[in-house]
Design a protein around this motif. Structure first.
Motif, PDB file in Angstrom:
ATOM      1  N   ASP A 165       1.114  -0.735  -0.132  1.00 48.25           N
ATOM      2  CA  ASP A 165      -0.033   0.017   0.013  1.00 48.25           C
ATOM      3  C   ASP A 165       0.832   1.109   0.047  1.00 48.25           C
ATOM      4  N   ALA A 166       1.006   1.532  -1.338  1.00 50.25           N
ATOM      5  CA  ALA A 166       1.753   2.720  -1.528  1.00 50.25           C
ATOM      6  C   ALA A 166       1.921   3.942  -0.361  1.00 50.25           C
ATOM      7  N   ARG A 167       0.537   4.250  -0.213  1.00 51.73           N
ATOM      8  CA  ARG A 167       0.197   5.806   0.430  1.00 51.73           C
ATOM      9  C   ARG A 167       0.229   5.455   1.831  1.00 51.73           C
ATOM     10  N   LEU A 168      -0.112   4.053   2.601  1.00 51.15           N
ATOM     11  CA  LEU A 168       0.233   3.615   4.077  1.00 51.15           C
ATOM     12  C   LEU A 168       1.804   3.720   3.919  1.00 51.15           C
ATOM     13  N   ALA A 169       2.553   3.010   2.938  1.00 55.57           N
ATOM     14  CA  ALA A 169       4.004   3.675   2.971  1.00 55.57           C
ATOM     15  C   ALA A 169       4.841   4.529   3.269  1.00 55.57           C
ATOM     16  N   ALA A 170       3.755   5.726   2.284  1.00 56.11           N
ATOM     17  CA  ALA A 170       4.379   7.504   2.316  1.00 56.11           C
ATOM     18  C   ALA A 170       4.880   7.912   3.732  1.00 56.11           C
ATOM     19  N   ASP A 171       3.002   7.131   4.515  1.00 57.59           N
ATOM     20  CA  ASP A 171       2.574   8.062   5.913  1.00 57.59           C
ATOM     21  C   ASP A 171       3.877   8.054   6.461  1.00 57.59           C
ATOM     22  N   ILE A 172       3.874   6.359   6.669  1.00 54.22           N
ATOM     23  CA  ILE A 172       4.949   6.033   7.767  1.00 54.22           C
ATOM     24  C   ILE A 172       6.071   6.861   7.896  1.00 54.22           C
ATOM     25  N   ARG A 173       6.356   6.579   6.301  1.00 56.19           N
ATOM     26  CA  ARG A 173       8.356   7.147   6.165  1.00 56.19           C
ATOM     27  C   ARG A 173       8.221   8.596   6.502  1.00 56.19           C
ATOM     28  N   THR A 174       7.113   9.346   6.246  1.00 52.68           N
ATOM     29  CA  THR A 174       6.928  10.917   7.054  1.00 52.68           C
ATOM     30  C   THR A 174       7.509  11.231   8.221  1.00 52.68           C
ATOM     31  N   THR A 175       5.859   9.756   8.990  1.00 55.37           N
ATOM     32  CA  THR A 175       5.789  10.153  10.168  1.00 55.37           C
ATOM     33  C   THR A 175       7.622   9.942  10.531  1.00 55.37           C
ATOM     34  N   LEU A 176       8.177   8.731  11.004  1.00 60.20           N
ATOM     35  CA  LEU A 176       9.619   8.330  10.613  1.00 60.20           C
ATOM     36  C   LEU A 176      10.470   9.301  10.556  1.00 60.20           C
ATOM     37  N   ALA A 177      10.283  10.363   9.560  1.00 60.73           N
ATOM     38  CA  ALA A 177      11.278  10.917   9.199  1.00 60.73           C
ATOM     39  C   ALA A 177      11.414  12.324  10.847  1.00 60.73           C
ATOM     40  N   LEU A 178      10.288  11.970  11.031  1.00 59.37           N
ATOM     41  CA  LEU A 178      10.187  13.443  11.984  1.00 59.37           C
ATOM     42  C   LEU A 178      10.084  13.034  13.588  1.00 59.37           C
ATOM     43  N   THR A 179      11.413  11.077  13.525  1.00 60.29           N
ATOM     44  CA  THR A 179      11.721  11.002  14.548  1.00 60.29           C
ATOM     45  C   THR A 179      13.487  11.084  14.678  1.00 60.29           C
ATOM     46  N   ARG A 180      13.811  11.654  13.208  1.00 59.71           N
ATOM     47  CA  ARG A 180      15.292  11.121  13.236  1.00 59.71           C
ATOM     48  C   ARG A 180      15.925  12.913  13.325  1.00 59.71           C
ATOM     49  N   SER A 181      15.580  14.337  13.371  1.00 56.43           N
ATOM     50  CA  SER A 181      15.625  15.235  13.453  1.00 56.43           C
ATOM     51  C   SER A 181      16.471  15.484  14.922  1.00 56.43           C
ATOM     52  N   LEU A 182      17.713  15.278  14.673  1.00 56.86           N
ATOM     53  CA  LEU A 182      18.207  15.915  16.531  1.00 56.86           C
ATOM     54  C   LEU A 182      17.622  17.368  17.221  1.00 56.86           C
ATOM     55  N   PRO A 183      17.244  18.475  16.350  1.00 52.57           N
ATOM     56  CA  PRO A 183      16.297  19.238  17.106  1.00 52.57           C
ATOM     57  C   PRO A 183      14.712  19.026  17.801  1.00 52.57           C
ATOM     58  N   ARG A 184      14.188  17.878  16.541  1.00 51.77           N
ATOM     59  CA  ARG A 184      13.272  17.420  16.844  1.00 51.77           C
ATOM     60  C   ARG A 184      13.033  16.618  17.710  1.00 51.77           C
ATOM     61  N   VAL A 185      13.351  15.711  17.562  1.00 55.34           N
ATOM     62  CA  VAL A 185      13.894  14.997  19.412  1.00 55.34           C
ATOM     63  C   VAL A 185      13.623  15.888  20.819  1.00 55.34           C
ATOM     64  N   ALA A 186      15.108  16.083  20.319  1.00 59.82           N
ATOM     65  CA  ALA A 186      15.837  17.276  21.564  1.00 59.82           C
ATOM     66  C   ALA A 186      14.168  17.544  21.969  1.00 59.82           C
ATOM     67  N   ALA A 187      13.196  18.812  21.506  1.00 56.72           N
ATOM     68  CA  ALA A 187      12.518  19.470  21.457  1.00 56.72           C
ATOM     69  C   ALA A 187      11.168  18.913  21.715  1.00 56.72           C
ATOM     70  N   MET A 188      10.711  17.531  20.768  1.00 55.43           N
ATOM     71  CA  MET A 188      10.124  16.470  21.750  1.00 55.43           C
ATOM     72  C   MET A 188      10.114  16.215  22.401  1.00 55.43           C
ATOM     73  N   SER A 189      11.033  15.555  23.747  1.00 52.92           N
ATOM     74  CA  SER A 189      11.263  15.006  25.003  1.00 52.92           C
ATOM     75  C   SER A 189      11.663  16.199  25.574  1.00 52.92           C
ATOM     76  N   LEU A 190      12.168  16.964  25.163  1.00 53.44           N
ATOM     77  CA  LEU A 190      12.037  18.137  26.238  1.00 53.44           C
ATOM     78  C   LEU A 190      10.457  18.685  26.925  1.00 53.44           C
ATOM     79  N   ALA A 191       9.762  18.812  25.620  1.00 54.40           N
ATOM     80  CA  ALA A 191       8.499  19.794  26.142  1.00 54.40           C
ATOM     81  C   ALA A 191       7.133  18.909  25.486  1.00 54.40           C
ATOM     82  N   PRO A 192       6.751  17.271  26.021  1.00 52.56           N
ATOM     83  CA  PRO A 192       6.221  16.317  24.882  1.00 52.56           C
ATOM     84  C   PRO A 192       4.351  17.520  25.053  1.00 52.56           C
ATOM     85  N   ARG A 193       4.662  18.549  24.589  1.00 50.56           N
ATOM     86  CA  ARG A 193       3.132  18.318  25.134  1.00 50.56           C
ATOM     87  C   ARG A 193       2.462  19.421  23.957  1.00 50.56           C
TER      88      ARG A 193
END
Ligand code: HEM
Length: 439
Positions: A165-193
């Motif tokens: 399912d290409a659509r599901l694959a694309a959605d998962i890829r974009t969601t996973l990409a959000l967990t890869r950027s260090l500043p983003r992960v740091a921001a999410m860990s420090l302020a999970p709101r």
């Protein structure tokens, strides 16, 4: 006061910098930091990291590693705080379970990963790898890391979830990409709101919700199809599994197990495959030997890549009771981690340890807990046999069809992307077809 003093006295030495600085080095320069600590403090040292709720003792001597992996499961709790992965993997994830609950989930998830079952997936992986190779550009630099991520995602979606399912694959890829950027992960860990759709955590949760709805719909469809909808995939086996009371697994449990497999098995395998190709591009003789169909050599290439470029550097646990590790007793409450990266670089076990030399595995391998890329004991990687099969098939397919030239002669550095260490420039190579060259 007395308690923390007593705890400190029992621990091995370690860097004196404040926890914030140690955390920064751990995140930004992980391998240099580990090497420096090992050179200064020896075979066991204590780190203080901002995201752990206690000191972390790292050990990299095989006997001490054995002591950790062989300890009573009731003494070993999970060693890492869930962080931003918790809502992704879900409350039933094996990654966040402890003691009897952890063993129960493991028993449910193990059968599809048994070594014998891997035969069923070999053809599928080879097919996906060859289709990807058809699409890659020739004659100009390409970052193989991204290509390997696409392959491993496709493999998991088909072998584990049973979807094309290409659509599901694309959605998962974009969601996973959000967990890869260090500043983003740091921001999410420090302020999970959730501060709205544009905030790091808010946008992440919204994407996750979308993927979740698609996954649940997929599970519901498969359940409704009954035995007719079953195939060789891992979801089919989980749908047939029974819980401790003899009932089927709930939709939420199934969803959590699938997403855990995706999170644990995708970046790790993609990173290792990229590292193998980054190394092979600098050793054409080694690539030619894979192409010639020498299976012992292919296994040596995989073992050596996992040794010298492990994508995960530690296998952490938290002690629920005191534990003897090497020549000291560590108190309850402490985190302890066999250090995969450092034990793999011991010169007494691996002469010229930083060199990538698959030959060493044909000359005889050290015993015991000297090679631990998949961790060990009751939390050893569930997907080790699957990952090994996948690496074999991907490397075979690439070697059969392509020559690789590194974009730059110098090897790539190990750089952190989220929790894994990946080739710093993305494993950049120039590809050419083997047949073209031979002609
Ligand atoms: C080269 C690829 C891989 C590497 C290097 C790797 C490495 C690891 C490591 C170091 C651990 C922690 C072990 C410990 O704490 O003792 C782990 C756990 C785990 N891995 Fe992998 N892994 C890989 C691929 C996979 C794949 C393909 C899957 C599944 C499709 C997978 C599923 C898991 C799961 C479910 C756990 C948690 C096990 C538990 O807590 O009981 N891994 N892996």
């Amino acid at each position: 006061m007395l308690a923390s003093h007593a705890l400190g006295a029992a621990l091995p030495p370690g860097p004196r910098e404040p926890a914030a600085l140690q955390t920064l080095e751990w995140v930004a320069r992980p391998t240099a930091f580990l090497r420096r600590c090992a050179a200064r403090h020896g075979e066991a040292f204590t780190l203080r990291l901002a995201f752990d709720d206690g000191p972390l003792v790292l050990v990299w001597e095989p006997q001490a590693i054995r002591d950790v992996f062989a300890a009573d499961p009731e003494v070993l709790r999970r060693g890492q705080s869930p962080g931003p992965l918790a809502p992704v993997a879900g409350e039933h994830s094996i990654l966040f379970a402890d003691g009897a609950e952890h063993l129960r989930i493991r028993r449910t998830m193990l059968p599809p990963f048994h070594g014998d079952r891997m035969r069923a997936y070999r053809g599928l992986v080879a097919e996906i790898a060859h289709a990807a190779i058809d699409r890659w550009p020739r004659g100009r630099p390409v970052a193989l890391l991204g290509e390997m991520q696409a392959i491993t995602l496709e493999v998991i979606l088909q072998a584990v979830f049973g979807v094309r399912d290409a659509r599901l694959a694309a959605d998962i890829r974009t969601t996973l990409a959000l967990t890869r950027s260090l500043p983003r992960v740091a921001a999410m860990s420090l302020a999970p709101r959730d501060l709205g759709p544009r905030s790091p955590w808010g946008s992440f949760l919204r994407r996750l919700d979308l993927v979740d709805r698609r996954l649940r719909a997929h599970i519901a469809r498969r359940r409704a199809a009954g035995p007719d909808g079953e195939g060789d995939d891992i979801l089919s086996m989980l749908l047939a599994a029974r819980d401790a009371d003899g009932g089927p697994l709930s939709e939420t449990e199934l969803r959590d197990h699938l997403v855990t497999l995706l999170a644990a098995g995708h970046e790790t395998t993609a990173g290792t495959a990229s590292w193998a190709l980054e190394r092979l591009a600098r050793r054409p003789d080694a690539l030619a030997r894979v192409r010639a169909g020498d299976d012992a050599w292919l296994d040596a290439v995989i073992r050596e890549t996992l040794r010298v470029r492990p994508v995960l550097t530690v296998a952490p646990r938290k002690l629920a009771a005191p534990l003897r590790v090497g020549d000291r007793v560590l108190p309850a409450g402490v985190h302890v981690a066999p250090c995969i990266y450092l034990v793999h670089r011991r010169p007494d076990l691996y002469p010229d340890p930083a060199a990538w030399r698959p030959e060493r595995w044909l000359e005889g391998a050290p015993d015991g807990f000297a090679w631990i890329p998949f961790g060990g004991g009751i939390r050893r990687c569930l997907g080790a046999a699957f990952a090994t099969m996948e690496l074999q098939e991907v490397l075979r397919a690439v070697a059969a069809r392509l020559d690789l030239a590194p974009e730059r002669p110098a090897g790539e550095r190990m750089r952190r992307r989220g929790v894994t260490l990946q080739p710093g420039r993305g494993a950049r190579v120039v590809l050419s077809d083997v047949t073209e060259r031979a002609a």
